[in-house]
Motif scaffolding. Structure first.
Motif, PDB file in Angstrom:
ATOM      1  N   PHE A   1       2.447   9.073   2.442  1.00  0.00           N
ATOM      2  CA  PHE A   1       2.909   7.568   2.129  1.00  0.00           C
ATOM      3  C   PHE A   1       4.586   7.977   0.937  1.00  0.00           C
ATOM      4  CE2 PHE A   1      -0.445   4.572   1.835  1.00  0.00           C
ATOM      5  CZ  PHE A   1      -0.917   4.179   3.015  1.00  0.00           C
TER       6      PHE A   1
ATOM      7  N   TRP B   1      -9.511  10.747  -8.536  1.00  0.00           N
ATOM      8  CA  TRP B   1      -9.368   9.713  -7.745  1.00  0.00           C
ATOM      9  C   TRP B   1      -9.827   8.403  -8.876  1.00  0.00           C
ATOM     10  CZ3 TRP B   1      -6.537   5.778  -5.262  1.00  0.00           C
ATOM     11  CH2 TRP B   1      -7.206   5.429  -4.925  1.00  0.00           C
TER      12      TRP B   1
ATOM     13  N   PRO C   1       0.627  -1.387   0.139  1.00  0.00           N
ATOM     14  CA  PRO C   1       0.401   0.077   0.023  1.00  0.00           C
ATOM     15  C   PRO C   1       0.325   1.910   0.133  1.00  0.00           C
ATOM     16  CG  PRO C   1      -0.369  -1.206   1.830  1.00  0.00           C
ATOM     17  CD  PRO C   1       0.755  -1.620   1.183  1.00  0.00           C
ATOM     18  N   ILE C   2       2.073   0.887   0.825  1.00  0.00           N
ATOM     19  CA  ILE C   2       2.738   2.582   1.200  1.00  0.00           C
ATOM     20  C   ILE C   2       3.605   2.470  -0.260  1.00  0.00           C
ATOM     21  CG2 ILE C   2       4.731   3.817   2.060  1.00  0.00           C
ATOM     22  CD1 ILE C   2       4.420   2.884   4.334  1.00  0.00           C
TER      23      ILE C   2
ATOM     24  N   PHE D   1      -2.284   9.126   0.556  1.00  0.00           N
ATOM     25  CA  PHE D   1      -0.989   8.967  -0.397  1.00  0.00           C
ATOM     26  C   PHE D   1      -0.136  10.114   0.000  1.00  0.00           C
ATOM     27  CE2 PHE D   1      -3.757   6.458  -3.726  1.00  0.00           C
ATOM     28  CZ  PHE D   1      -3.910   5.045  -3.088  1.00  0.00           C
TER      29      PHE D   1
ATOM     30  N   LEU E   1      11.436  -0.324   4.253  1.00  0.00           N
ATOM     31  CA  LEU E   1      11.767   1.289   4.030  1.00  0.00           C
ATOM     32  C   LEU E   1      13.270   1.008   2.402  1.00  0.00           C
ATOM     33  CD1 LEU E   1      12.261   3.664   6.942  1.00  0.00           C
ATOM     34  CD2 LEU E   1      11.039   3.281   5.155  1.00  0.00           C
TER      35      LEU E   1
ATOM     36  N   VAL F   1      10.722  15.201  -4.527  1.00  0.00           N
ATOM     37  CA  VAL F   1      11.028  13.220  -4.225  1.00  0.00           C
ATOM     38  C   VAL F   1      11.417  12.306  -5.271  1.00  0.00           C
ATOM     39  CG1 VAL F   1       9.298  11.101  -3.384  1.00  0.00           C
ATOM     40  CG2 VAL F   1       8.906  13.555  -3.463  1.00  0.00           C
TER      41      VAL F   1
ATOM     42  N   GLY G   1       0.567   3.649  -3.244  1.00  0.00           N
ATOM     43  CA  GLY G   1       0.045   4.119  -3.351  1.00  0.00           C
ATOM     44  C   GLY G   1       0.965   5.933  -3.103  1.00  0.00           C
ATOM     45  N   ALA G   2       1.833   5.943  -2.885  1.00  0.00           N
ATOM     46  CA  ALA G   2       3.096   7.260  -3.163  1.00  0.00           C
ATOM     47  C   ALA G   2       3.807   7.041  -4.710  1.00  0.00           C
ATOM     48  CB  ALA G   2       4.245   6.396  -2.509  1.00  0.00           C
TER      49      ALA G   2
ATOM     50  N   ASN H   1      15.072  12.211  -4.394  1.00  0.00           N
ATOM     51  CA  ASN H   1      15.440  11.566  -3.455  1.00  0.00           C
ATOM     52  C   ASN H   1      15.535   9.495  -3.535  1.00  0.00           C
ATOM     53  OD1 ASN H   1      15.299  11.636  -0.204  1.00  0.00           O
ATOM     54  ND2 ASN H   1      13.282  11.035  -0.424  1.00  0.00           N
ATOM     55  N   ILE H   2      14.388   9.699  -4.709  1.00  0.00           N
ATOM     56  CA  ILE H   2      13.909   7.802  -4.651  1.00  0.00           C
ATOM     57  C   ILE H   2      15.085   7.417  -5.399  1.00  0.00           C
ATOM     58  CG2 ILE H   2      12.815   6.576  -5.968  1.00  0.00           C
ATOM     59  CD1 ILE H   2      10.376   8.147  -5.018  1.00  0.00           C
TER      60      ILE H   2
ATOM     61  N   LEU I   1      18.287   7.213  -2.687  1.00  0.00           N
ATOM     62  CA  LEU I   1      17.297   5.984  -1.866  1.00  0.00           C
ATOM     63  C   LEU I   1      18.058   4.323  -2.945  1.00  0.00           C
ATOM     64  CD1 LEU I   1      14.784   7.085   0.153  1.00  0.00           C
ATOM     65  CD2 LEU I   1      16.703   7.307   1.177  1.00  0.00           C
TER      66      LEU I   1
ATOM     67  N   PHE J   1      -1.262  12.982  -9.500  1.00  0.00           N
ATOM     68  CA  PHE J   1      -1.149  13.620  -8.226  1.00  0.00           C
ATOM     69  C   PHE J   1      -0.469  15.143  -9.128  1.00  0.00           C
ATOM     70  CE2 PHE J   1      -4.417  10.317  -7.192  1.00  0.00           C
ATOM     71  CZ  PHE J   1      -5.820  10.813  -7.108  1.00  0.00           C
TER      72      PHE J   1
ATOM     73  N   ILE K   1       1.335   6.518  -7.000  1.00  0.00           N
ATOM     74  CA  ILE K   1       0.053   7.114  -8.125  1.00  0.00           C
ATOM     75  C   ILE K   1       0.066   8.797  -7.088  1.00  0.00           C
ATOM     76  CG2 ILE K   1      -2.165   7.158  -7.670  1.00  0.00           C
ATOM     77  CD1 ILE K   1      -2.585   4.144  -6.752  1.00  0.00           C
ATOM     78  N   PHE K   2       0.636   8.575  -6.206  1.00  0.00           N
ATOM     79  CA  PHE K   2       0.274  10.415  -5.651  1.00  0.00           C
ATOM     80  C   PHE K   2       1.245  10.744  -6.749  1.00  0.00           C
ATOM     81  CE2 PHE K   2       2.532  13.860  -3.428  1.00  0.00           C
ATOM     82  CZ  PHE K   2       1.123  14.238  -2.902  1.00  0.00           C
ATOM     83  N   LEU K   3       2.824  10.529  -6.727  1.00  0.00           N
ATOM     84  CA  LEU K   3       3.360  11.026  -7.787  1.00  0.00           C
ATOM     85  C   LEU K   3       3.392  11.459  -8.503  1.00  0.00           C
ATOM     86  CD1 LEU K   3       6.663   9.817  -5.719  1.00  0.00           C
ATOM     87  CD2 LEU K   3       5.872  12.515  -5.236  1.00  0.00           C
TER      88      LEU K   3
END
Lengths: 310, 312
Positions: B36, A202, A102-103, B33, A169, A124, A106-107, A127-128, A131, A114, A109-111
């Motif tokens: 997240f 959504w 989910p995390i 989200f 993580l 982000v 979800g992240a 950053n990703i 990481l 949205f 989809i958000f990026l």
């Protein structure tokens, strides 16, 4: 008339290409050597893979039996098994899947859906990418400090929960990147069609985009989980134990018990001097590799189905 | 007039659906989200915070100049010395051997896959190489310690039971798929028109590859090599198992050494209470490792952005 020499001096070719030699046989000879080297590289890499698998299978297959899978580790190699490590791996991986799916999705989809092309998204994204390239043992230090020490009241120290959170993580960047790529592959005409029908963003994502992208997302998640299942270093750093002679209770309390996992058990057996333990390690590796191959097989199957549908 | 406005009111009421619930759900989902997504930022902060916190404590006990100038690494002895360059030399040695193995193997594999292999064969070879990439590092460690080391010792008896050579060789094998896969992507992205143009000038296949295709894909290839170095520097289990636990400043690949990652594993396996100097020292070593890989990663990303050739 331009001679071939002058043509080859163009800036698309490397500067010394003007040493053009018209002696075709010798040029073809170099070509042959180059081609042989290229094939040799692939053959060597695959040979190593085959030798590695064959060596492990040869050493360990004699150890694979019901007893090996259902007994606890022991000082006596003949009685030793990997039950606690196997159960530990299943616990940790179930939790990692539960947290990271989910995390990460979800992240992603958000990026992608949205806030695409915004300032925050750029931050982000960089950053990703960073990481994803941090060594796994650094995540172990993070887990040791944050989950084992600072969040001790919640996690209970060097427990299954701490291990699962650390690995979550670790694989989140992989899942987020895979999710975004799958979403990006869905044609934007589908989004436009959804908006034209009056759906909210959504609703469009939930009803149209996500089902289309799901096989790709699942492939990415499974590949990320198969990375987590083999990770040893971060769990050693947060202090997973090598000798566990009990199983965690099947309750919330099970989250807060100490644990071992397959790669750590294998590491422990390999690092012992006696050859009997090395055979046990080979047996453990076989179990680990079978789990990995199953996961990879599912991922490849999903990917092929996905590609056929498009 | 009056009838008209009534009509428009009715039409408005018909036209506007009740979106209250939909908008509420959307807002709730977006906020969740977004949280997240923030976890990834929080992870970075968590890494930096946990490293900085303990490293700072470490440097209050051990002055930084000793960390940089001591000639030995013996933090667990009574007469403790903290020369990080001893561990750095171990990491440098294994990574150097690894990269010497991995760059030719990976690059030639990439060339073979994208330029020589038929599409059908490529469909089989690429997953096979990815399988090699998916082998857990502890399995490579087993391989290095129990197969490669005895093999090397049967040829050169002077090699110690733990040595940088076998760890480095296997480390190289383990990062080969990374170079092969990323370089192959870069080479595959070079448009065919460039190759065709080059062939039209009368070059052979090899001349096309080395003269046109590789230079066009250079940014991706160099970036993949730098990422592979970064991976080799941070790789843990192979060096912890096969390279030994003996911190020495040497470039001799036949003797036991200790890398930064192997030190962190050694301390983690022992019973080291939180707050002790040994505990803090793994964070100091971790910080050095993090900085080293961060510099390599950032350099690699920068290199791609700066030198990437764009073909439309």
């Amino acid at each position: 008339m331009t001679s071939p020499n002058q043509v080859l001096q163009g800036d698309s070719c490397q500067p010394n290409a003007y040493k053009f030699s018209p002696a075709l046989p010798s040029r073809y000879k170099t070509d042959g050597i180059f081609k042989a080297l290229a094939w040799a590289a692939v053959v060597i890499s695959l040979t190593v893979l085959v030798v590695l698998l064959a060596d492990v299978a040869n050493d360990g297959i004699s150890r694979i039996n019901w007893n090996f899978l259902t007994s606890f580790p022991s000082r006596r190699p003949a009685e030793s098994g990997l039950l606690s490590a196997l159960v530990g791996t299943i616990w940790v991986m179930a939790l990692v899947a539960l947290f990271s799916f989910p995390i990460g999705v979800g992240a992603g989809i958000f990026l992608e859906e949205f806030i695409a092309d915004s300032f925050f998204e750029n931050i982000v994204e960089v950053n990703i990418a960073n990481l994803a390239a941090v060594p796994s043992i650094i995540y172990g230090l993070l887990g040791l400090q944050v989950f084992v020490r600072w969040l001790f009241p919640i996690t209970g120290g060097r427990t299954i929960l701490s291990g699962a959170l650390t690995l979550t993580l670790l694989i989140l960047p992989i899942i987020i990147i895979a999710t975004r790529e799958s979403l990006r592959a869905v044609p934007s005409s589908l989004r436009q069609a959804g908006f034209a029908l009056g759906a909210t963003r959504w609703q469009v994502v939930r009803e149209i985009i996500f089902p289309q992208a799901l096989p790709g997302i699942l492939t990415g998640v499974i590949l990320a989980l198969s990375r987590a299942i083999g990770e040893t270093a971060p769990l050693i750093t947060i202090g997973a134990l090598t000798f566990i002679a009990f199983l965690p209770p099947l309750s919330l309390q099970g989250l807060r018990t100490t644990f071992s996992v397959l790669p750590i058990q294998v590491f422990n057996w390999v690092s012992r001097p006696q050859a009997e333990f090395h055979l046990l390690a080979a047996g453990g590796i076989i179990v680990l590799m079978v789990m990995l191959l199953l996961m990879n097989g599912i991922a490849i199957y999903l990917r092929n189905r996905f590609q056929q549908n498009r | 007039m009056n009838a008209d406005s009534n009509l428009s009111q009715v039409a408005d009421a018909l036209w506007k659906p009740n979106r209250g619930l939909n908008n509420f759900v959307q807002r709730a989902v977006v906020i969740t989200f977004a949280m997240f997504a923030l976890i990834s930022i929080a992870t970075t902060f968590g890494i930096v915070a946990s490293l900085v916190f303990e490293t700072f404590e470490f440097f209050t006990a051990v002055p930084i100049w000793r960390f940089l100038t001591d000639r030995q690494w013996t933090p667990l002895f009574t007469n403790a010395q903290y020369g990080i360059f001893v561990l750095l030399s171990g990491t440098f040695l294994t990574s150097l051997i690894a990269i010497v193995v991995a760059v030719p193997l990976g690059l030639f594999s990439a060339i073979c896959l994208s330029e020589y292999a038929s599409p059908n064969l490529r469909r089989w070879l690429k997953p096979a190489l990815e399988l090699l990439a998916g082998v857990p590092s502890v399995v490579f460690g087993y391989f290095a310690l129990l197969l490669v080391t005895p093999f090397l010792r049967s040829m050169f008896p002077q090699i110690a039971g733990f040595n940088a050579l076998s760890a480095g060789l296997v480390l190289g094998i383990s990062i080969t798929p990374l170079i092969a896969s990323l370089s192959e992507d870069a080479i595959y992205a070079v448009p065919d028109s460039l190759r065709q143009g080059c062939y039209a000038l009368g070059t052979t296949r090899r001349e096309t590859i080395t003269g046109v295709v590789l230079p066009a894909a250079l940014s991706g290839i160099v970036a993949s090599c730098i990422l592979a170095i970064s991976r080799a520097v941070g790789e843990t289990m192979i060096v912890a198992l096969a390279a030994g636990q003996n911190p020495t400043m040497t470039l001799n690949p036949f003797v036991p050494i200790m890398t930064m990652t192997a030190y962190i594993v050694q301390v983690s396996l022992g019973d080291t209470p939180a707050g002790s100097l040994a505990y803090k020292s793994i964070f100091a070593v971790g910080t050095s490792l993090f900085l080293l890989t961060l510099i390599l990663n950032v350099f690699s990303f920068w290199f791609v952005r700066r030198f990437q050739e764009k073909y439309e």
